[in-house]
Design a protein around this motif. Structure first.
Motif, PDB file in Angstrom:
ATOM      1  N   HIS A 291      -3.167 -10.314  27.854  1.00 16.43           N
ATOM      2  CA  HIS A 291      -4.337  -9.439  27.840  1.00 16.43           C
ATOM      3  C   HIS A 291      -5.306  -9.949  26.777  1.00 16.43           C
ATOM      4  CE1 HIS A 291      -2.071  -6.740  30.397  1.00 16.43           C
ATOM      5  NE2 HIS A 291      -1.072  -6.800  29.540  1.00 16.43           N
ATOM      6  N   PRO A 292      -6.605  -9.795  26.986  1.00 14.22           N
ATOM      7  CA  PRO A 292      -7.589 -10.340  26.044  1.00 14.22           C
ATOM      8  C   PRO A 292      -7.458  -9.809  24.619  1.00 14.22           C
ATOM      9  CG  PRO A 292      -8.640  -9.712  28.106  1.00 14.22           C
ATOM     10  CD  PRO A 292      -7.238  -9.189  28.169  1.00 14.22           C
ATOM     11  N   ASN A 293      -6.925  -8.606  24.464  1.00 12.49           N
ATOM     12  CA  ASN A 293      -6.808  -8.003  23.131  1.00 12.49           C
ATOM     13  C   ASN A 293      -5.451  -8.261  22.481  1.00 12.49           C
ATOM     14  OD1 ASN A 293      -5.503  -6.323  25.019  1.00 12.49           O
ATOM     15  ND2 ASN A 293      -5.769  -4.503  23.743  1.00 12.49           N
ATOM     16  N   VAL A 294      -4.637  -9.132  23.094  1.00  9.53           N
ATOM     17  CA  VAL A 294      -3.288  -9.412  22.598  1.00  9.53           C
ATOM     18  C   VAL A 294      -3.182 -10.872  22.170  1.00  9.53           C
ATOM     19  CG1 VAL A 294      -0.853  -9.562  23.226  1.00  9.53           C
ATOM     20  CG2 VAL A 294      -2.207  -7.601  23.977  1.00  9.53           C
ATOM     21  N   HIS A 295      -2.629 -11.092  20.988  1.00  5.51           N
ATOM     22  CA  HIS A 295      -2.482 -12.433  20.417  1.00  5.51           C
ATOM     23  C   HIS A 295      -1.007 -12.623  20.063  1.00  5.51           C
ATOM     24  CE1 HIS A 295      -6.838 -12.075  20.219  1.00  5.51           C
ATOM     25  NE2 HIS A 295      -6.626 -10.910  19.623  1.00  5.51           N
ATOM     26  N   LEU A 296      -0.348 -13.544  20.748  1.00  5.09           N
ATOM     27  CA  LEU A 296       1.098 -13.696  20.654  1.00  5.09           C
ATOM     28  C   LEU A 296       1.498 -14.805  19.687  1.00  5.09           C
ATOM     29  CD1 LEU A 296       2.052 -13.464  24.442  1.00  5.09           C
ATOM     30  CD2 LEU A 296       2.050 -11.634  22.736  1.00  5.09           C
ATOM     31  N   TYR A 297       2.472 -14.488  18.840  1.00  8.37           N
ATOM     32  CA  TYR A 297       3.014 -15.463  17.899  1.00  8.37           C
ATOM     33  C   TYR A 297       4.537 -15.496  18.050  1.00  8.37           C
ATOM     34  CZ  TYR A 297      -1.547 -15.310  15.547  1.00  8.37           C
ATOM     35  OH  TYR A 297      -2.890 -15.382  15.250  1.00  8.37           O
ATOM     36  N   ILE A 298       5.043 -16.632  18.521  1.00  7.53           N
ATOM     37  CA  ILE A 298       6.489 -16.812  18.664  1.00  7.53           C
ATOM     38  C   ILE A 298       7.104 -17.061  17.290  1.00  7.53           C
ATOM     39  CG2 ILE A 298       8.278 -18.340  19.579  1.00  7.53           C
ATOM     40  CD1 ILE A 298       6.545 -18.830  22.001  1.00  7.53           C
TER      41      ILE A 298
ATOM     42  N   SER B 107     -14.248   3.466   9.707  1.00  2.61           N
ATOM     43  CA  SER B 107     -14.801   2.254   9.092  1.00  2.61           C
ATOM     44  C   SER B 107     -15.785   1.522   9.991  1.00  2.61           C
ATOM     45  CB  SER B 107     -13.665   1.288   8.745  1.00  2.61           C
ATOM     46  OG  SER B 107     -13.059   0.791   9.926  1.00  2.61           O
ATOM     47  N   ARG B 108     -15.699   1.788  11.310  1.00  2.83           N
ATOM     48  CA  ARG B 108     -16.501   1.081  12.312  1.00  2.83           C
ATOM     49  C   ARG B 108     -16.242  -0.417  12.289  1.00  2.83           C
ATOM     50  NH1 ARG B 108     -22.431   4.169  12.287  1.00  2.83           N
ATOM     51  NH2 ARG B 108     -21.601   6.265  12.722  1.00  2.83           N
ATOM     52  N   LYS B 109     -15.061  -0.799  11.879  1.00  3.62           N
ATOM     53  CA  LYS B 109     -14.650  -2.204  11.884  1.00  3.62           C
ATOM     54  C   LYS B 109     -13.391  -2.320  12.734  1.00  3.62           C
ATOM     55  CE  LYS B 109     -13.940  -6.162   8.831  1.00  3.62           C
ATOM     56  NZ  LYS B 109     -13.864  -6.635   7.434  1.00  3.62           N
ATOM     57  N   ARG B 110     -13.377  -3.252  13.657  1.00  2.00           N
ATOM     58  CA  ARG B 110     -12.289  -3.354  14.613  1.00  2.00           C
ATOM     59  C   ARG B 110     -10.959  -3.608  13.919  1.00  2.00           C
ATOM     60  NH1 ARG B 110     -12.229  -3.949  20.317  1.00  2.00           N
ATOM     61  NH2 ARG B 110     -10.355  -4.993  21.136  1.00  2.00           N
ATOM     62  N   GLN B 111      -9.947  -2.892  14.355  1.00  3.67           N
ATOM     63  CA  GLN B 111      -8.608  -2.996  13.797  1.00  3.67           C
ATOM     64  C   GLN B 111      -7.777  -3.998  14.601  1.00  3.67           C
ATOM     65  OE1 GLN B 111      -6.598  -0.556  11.507  1.00  3.67           O
ATOM     66  NE2 GLN B 111      -8.609  -0.319  10.543  1.00  3.67           N
TER      67      GLN B 111
ATOM     68  N   ALA C 223      -1.954  -2.953  26.549  1.00  2.00           N
ATOM     69  CA  ALA C 223      -3.003  -3.302  27.510  1.00  2.00           C
ATOM     70  C   ALA C 223      -3.994  -2.155  27.664  1.00  2.00           C
ATOM     71  CB  ALA C 223      -2.396  -3.644  28.857  1.00  2.00           C
ATOM     72  N   ALA C 224      -3.495  -0.932  27.572  1.00  4.11           N
ATOM     73  CA  ALA C 224      -4.356   0.236  27.756  1.00  4.11           C
ATOM     74  C   ALA C 224      -5.281   0.469  26.567  1.00  4.11           C
ATOM     75  CB  ALA C 224      -3.504   1.472  28.006  1.00  4.11           C
ATOM     76  N   ALA C 225      -4.924  -0.057  25.393  1.00  9.09           N
ATOM     77  CA  ALA C 225      -5.726   0.157  24.176  1.00  9.09           C
ATOM     78  C   ALA C 225      -6.720  -0.988  24.017  1.00  9.09           C
ATOM     79  CB  ALA C 225      -4.820   0.276  22.958  1.00  9.09           C
ATOM     80  N   LYS C 226      -7.673  -1.061  24.917  1.00 10.54           N
ATOM     81  CA  LYS C 226      -8.626  -2.183  24.934  1.00 10.54           C
ATOM     82  C   LYS C 226      -9.593  -2.159  23.755  1.00 10.54           C
ATOM     83  CE  LYS C 226      -8.591  -2.789  29.984  1.00 10.54           C
ATOM     84  NZ  LYS C 226      -7.462  -1.860  30.245  1.00 10.54           N
ATOM     85  N   ASP C 227      -9.680  -1.044  23.080  1.00  5.51           N
ATOM     86  CA  ASP C 227     -10.586  -0.912  21.933  1.00  5.51           C
ATOM     87  C   ASP C 227      -9.975  -1.461  20.649  1.00  5.51           C
ATOM     88  OD1 ASP C 227      -8.757   1.245  22.315  1.00  5.51           O
ATOM     89  OD2 ASP C 227      -9.823   2.441  20.817  1.00  5.51           O
ATOM     90  N   LEU C 228      -8.732  -1.941  20.710  1.00  3.85           N
ATOM     91  CA  LEU C 228      -8.034  -2.463  19.548  1.00  3.85           C
ATOM     92  C   LEU C 228      -7.504  -3.862  19.856  1.00  3.85           C
ATOM     93  CD1 LEU C 228      -5.875   0.716  18.838  1.00  3.85           C
ATOM     94  CD2 LEU C 228      -7.870   0.006  17.500  1.00  3.85           C
ATOM     95  N   ASP C 229      -7.231  -4.633  18.801  1.00  2.00           N
ATOM     96  CA  ASP C 229      -6.556  -5.915  18.948  1.00  2.00           C
ATOM     97  C   ASP C 229      -5.116  -5.789  18.467  1.00  2.00           C
ATOM     98  OD1 ASP C 229      -8.271  -8.868  19.193  1.00  2.00           O
ATOM     99  OD2 ASP C 229      -9.346  -6.986  19.330  1.00  2.00           O
ATOM    100  N   PHE C 230      -4.265  -6.665  18.992  1.00  2.86           N
ATOM    101  CA  PHE C 230      -2.854  -6.662  18.612  1.00  2.86           C
ATOM    102  C   PHE C 230      -2.407  -8.085  18.310  1.00  2.86           C
ATOM    103  CE2 PHE C 230      -3.522  -3.009  21.289  1.00  2.86           C
ATOM    104  CZ  PHE C 230      -2.821  -1.990  20.655  1.00  2.86           C
TER     105      PHE C 230
END
Length: 380
Positions: free
Chosen positions: A201-208, A103-107, A153-160
């Protein structure tokens, strides 16, 4: 996942919030991480729904079979609930990279980190593998959280988008009268604080996890919940390390209630949108970010429950509105499907329910039949 049966007794308190302190943050932290991204469609969960689709076809129900195919294309979170399930992260990363390449759209991959020692202290339907009496906290840190963090952390090409420990801190707000919960309290706090620290990590977004409106949304509970969340984030060293909070995980509350149920009469949090708005000023008072995602993987139909304390395989219910960032609430980042619909809550509720986490296809069929039109006409 459940609500304490005692919660409705807390309805009548009245707490007026003082003017909230402004949350000190930078602009980068305030960007909705779901905007402009594709929420990950979990092929492992979609494969389980093949059984559901085949069941409809066996009854010559082509309409619901086609609906099931649409559900299989809907994003949902990946649960990591045991050390042996850390491989679920690897599988999700591989699938997301394949989808992203096409898709060339970030996951953005939704993950649930769920393996605290003494888990589910007040109910036990979802009790986990670790015990604080058997070095569980150290095992949790070294063998679960640390490798979990290394993988994302190793999957910098993806967001979490990572949900931290459903039900845990809510139990510390309302259920410390349960001896097991009281004993588990320091373990929960230290464990979640450690997870926050490791997942910076920049690609990680935490929700408690912040439970749901029927649990913590009462006037008396809102400030107590915010203080509990604040204590844990301070233990982690810096409260700006989280994006926000997640509500309604594995529960059945609507985001916008079409019908206000009688059992919500004394609460300002009668649906999850109102709960987020009710909790937000108390979070800001504690210096916490008032951003939310809301689980709408399953929603009870009006009249299905007599009280909020009904949490197990509720019927009738349906899949909720499709995941989206288009919500009419400025504190909500996105509607998401955290709970994979079709996995049982436990041997309770609807007749024939298997143990928690096992596939319950009769339930999945009901969820498909009662799903709203947005699932079949999805918008991002």
């Amino acid at each position: 996942m459940r609500t304490s049966s005692l919660l409705t007794a807390l309805a009548t308190g009245s707490v007026v919030a003082a003017a909230p302190k402004p949350w000190s943050h930078n602009a980068a932290r305030d960007v909705n991480p779901f905007e402009g991204k594709t929420q990950f469609v979990n092929p492992a969960w979609a494969a389980k729904l093949d059984q559901t689709r085949q069941a409809f076809l066996a009854k010559n129900d082509t309409v619901n079979a086609a609906k099931t195919e649409k559900v299989q294309q809907t994003s949902s979170f990946v649960w990591v609930s045991r050390i042996s399930e850390l491989s679920n992260i690897d599988n999700a990363i591989a699938a997301a990279r394949k989808a992203q390449k096409g898709s060339r759209k970030r996951q953005i991959i939704g993950l649930v980190l769920y393996n605290l020692p003494d888990r589910d202290c007040s109910a036990g339907e979802s009790a986990g593998e670790l015990s604080s009496e058997k070095n569980g906290l150290e095992i949790y840190k070294s063998d679960f959280v640390t490798p979990f963090a290394e993988k994302v952390a190793a999957a910098k090409d993806l967001d979490f988008a990572i949900v931290l420990e459903p039900d845990s801190l809510a139990n510390l707000v309302t259920n410390l009268g349960v001896e097991f919960c009281a004993n588990a309290a320091p373990v929960y706090r230290e464990g979640i604080a450690y997870a926050i620290q490791k997942l910076q990590h920049p690609n990680v977004h935490l929700y408690i996890d912040a439970a749901h409106g029927g649990w913590l949304g009462w006037n008396d509970n809102l400030p107590l919940a915010a203080k509990e969340f604040s204590e844990v984030t301070r233990l982690a060293g810096n409260h700006t390390k989280i994006r926000g909070f997640v509500t309604n995980v594995s529960n059945y509350n609507p985001f916008n209630a079409v019908v206000r149920e009688n059992f919500t009469e004394w609460s300002n949090s009668w649906d999850e949108s109102h709960y987020a708005s009710s909790l937000a000023p108390f979070l800001e008072q504690e210096g916490l970010p008032a951003h939310f995602i809301v689980d709408q993987g399953r929603v009870a139909l009006p009249g299905a429950r007599e009280e909020w304390g009904e949490w197990c395989n509720v019927e009738p219910a349906g899949f909720g509105p499709a995941p989206t960032t288009r919500v009419n609430n400025t504190v909500v980042d996105a509607l998401v499907w955290v709970k994979p619909g079709g996995e049982s809550d436990g041997q309770c509720g609807m007749a024939g329910a298997p143990r928690a986490g096992q596939w319950f296809d009769e339930y999945a069929q009901m969820l498909v039949k009662n799903a709203p039109p947005s699932v079949f006409n999805k918008r991002s």
